[in-house]
Design a protein around this motif. Structure first.
Motif, PDB file in Angstrom:
ATOM      1  N   TYR A  67       0.436  17.282 -85.801  1.00 48.42           N
ATOM      2  CA  TYR A  67       0.547  15.894 -86.270  1.00 48.42           C
ATOM      3  C   TYR A  67       0.569  15.850 -87.797  1.00 48.42           C
ATOM      4  CZ  TYR A  67      -0.795  11.136 -87.430  1.00 48.42           C
ATOM      5  OH  TYR A  67      -0.856   9.875 -87.979  1.00 48.42           O
ATOM      6  N   ARG A  68      -0.324  16.597 -88.429  1.00 53.24           N
ATOM      7  CA  ARG A  68      -0.357  16.628 -89.902  1.00 53.24           C
ATOM      8  C   ARG A  68       0.963  17.134 -90.481  1.00 53.24           C
ATOM      9  NH1 ARG A  68      -6.009  19.702 -90.578  1.00 53.24           N
ATOM     10  NH2 ARG A  68      -7.448  17.967 -90.213  1.00 53.24           N
ATOM     11  N   LEU A  69       1.519  18.183 -89.875  1.00 51.24           N
ATOM     12  CA  LEU A  69       2.799  18.740 -90.347  1.00 51.24           C
ATOM     13  C   LEU A  69       3.917  17.707 -90.239  1.00 51.24           C
ATOM     14  CD1 LEU A  69       2.585  22.331 -88.823  1.00 51.24           C
ATOM     15  CD2 LEU A  69       2.505  21.730 -91.255  1.00 51.24           C
ATOM     16  N   VAL A  70       3.949  17.005 -89.127  1.00 49.84           N
ATOM     17  CA  VAL A  70       4.976  15.967 -88.941  1.00 49.84           C
ATOM     18  C   VAL A  70       4.760  14.832 -89.941  1.00 49.84           C
ATOM     19  CG1 VAL A  70       5.805  14.170 -87.360  1.00 49.84           C
ATOM     20  CG2 VAL A  70       5.443  16.499 -86.527  1.00 49.84           C
ATOM     21  N   LYS A  71       3.528  14.411 -90.093  1.00 49.40           N
ATOM     22  CA  LYS A  71       3.201  13.283 -90.976  1.00 49.40           C
ATOM     23  C   LYS A  71       3.599  13.579 -92.423  1.00 49.40           C
ATOM     24  CE  LYS A  71       0.915   9.294 -91.272  1.00 49.40           C
ATOM     25  NZ  LYS A  71       1.517   8.075 -90.802  1.00 49.40           N
ATOM     26  N   GLN A  72       3.482  14.842 -92.850  1.00 48.59           N
ATOM     27  CA  GLN A  72       3.900  15.224 -94.209  1.00 48.59           C
ATOM     28  C   GLN A  72       5.400  14.978 -94.401  1.00 48.59           C
ATOM     29  OE1 GLN A  72       2.805  19.340 -94.606  1.00 48.59           O
ATOM     30  NE2 GLN A  72       0.652  18.877 -94.971  1.00 48.59           N
ATOM     31  N   LEU A  82      -0.002  11.611 -82.306  1.00 49.24           N
ATOM     32  CA  LEU A  82      -1.166  12.470 -82.108  1.00 49.24           C
ATOM     33  C   LEU A  82      -1.689  12.349 -80.685  1.00 49.24           C
ATOM     34  CD1 LEU A  82      -3.320  14.413 -83.129  1.00 49.24           C
ATOM     35  CD2 LEU A  82      -4.531  12.425 -84.104  1.00 49.24           C
ATOM     36  N   TRP A  83      -1.785  11.128 -80.198  1.00 49.86           N
ATOM     37  CA  TRP A  83      -2.258  10.917 -78.815  1.00 49.86           C
ATOM     38  C   TRP A  83      -1.296  11.593 -77.835  1.00 49.86           C
ATOM     39  CZ3 TRP A  83      -5.656   9.564 -81.795  1.00 49.86           C
ATOM     40  CH2 TRP A  83      -5.916   8.318 -82.332  1.00 49.86           C
ATOM     41  N   ALA A  84      -0.006  11.445 -78.072  1.00 54.73           N
ATOM     42  CA  ALA A  84       1.004  12.023 -77.178  1.00 54.73           C
ATOM     43  C   ALA A  84       0.895  13.542 -77.143  1.00 54.73           C
ATOM     44  CB  ALA A  84       2.405  11.602 -77.618  1.00 54.73           C
ATOM     45  N   LEU A  85       0.705  14.161 -78.304  1.00 58.46           N
ATOM     46  CA  LEU A  85       0.599  15.617 -78.360  1.00 58.46           C
ATOM     47  C   LEU A  85      -0.654  16.112 -77.652  1.00 58.46           C
ATOM     48  CD1 LEU A  85       1.650  16.185 -82.077  1.00 58.46           C
ATOM     49  CD2 LEU A  85       3.053  16.513 -80.023  1.00 58.46           C
TER      50      LEU A  85
END
Length: 85
Positions: free
Chosen positions: A41-46, A56-59
């Motif tokens: 999630y952090r990588l995507v959010k960047q 994040l919930w989905a992952l």
């Protein structure tokens, strides 16, 4: 499902989310499992600041083979805190 299944095969993911994960270098479910939902999630959010906590919930739920709506509020709060650290 095999460990090297494409990330798009993960439960809960739409095509846009799958592409965002690919953009972040996560192409298989096995890679997501190794990195974990919070790191992914952090990588995507960047790269995609518009990504919401729903990703994040989905992952997290997808890695457990559950629908994201099955996550408890306590689990969501824990994941949110981990993602913010």
């Amino acid at each position: 499902m095999t460990d090297d299944a494409p990330i798009e095969c993960l439960l809960n993911l739409a095509s846009k989310s799958g592409q965002w994960l690919r953009d972040a270098g996560i192409t298989t479910i096995a890679e997501l499992e190794r990195r974990g939902a919070v790191v992914a999630y952090r990588l995507v959010k960047q790269r995609h600041p518009t990504a919401s906590l729903n990703l994040l919930w989905a992952l997290a739920a997808g890695l457990k083979g559950k629908d994201w709506r099955e996550l408890t509020e306590a689990t969501k709060n824990r994941l949110r805190k981990e993602a913010e650290e």
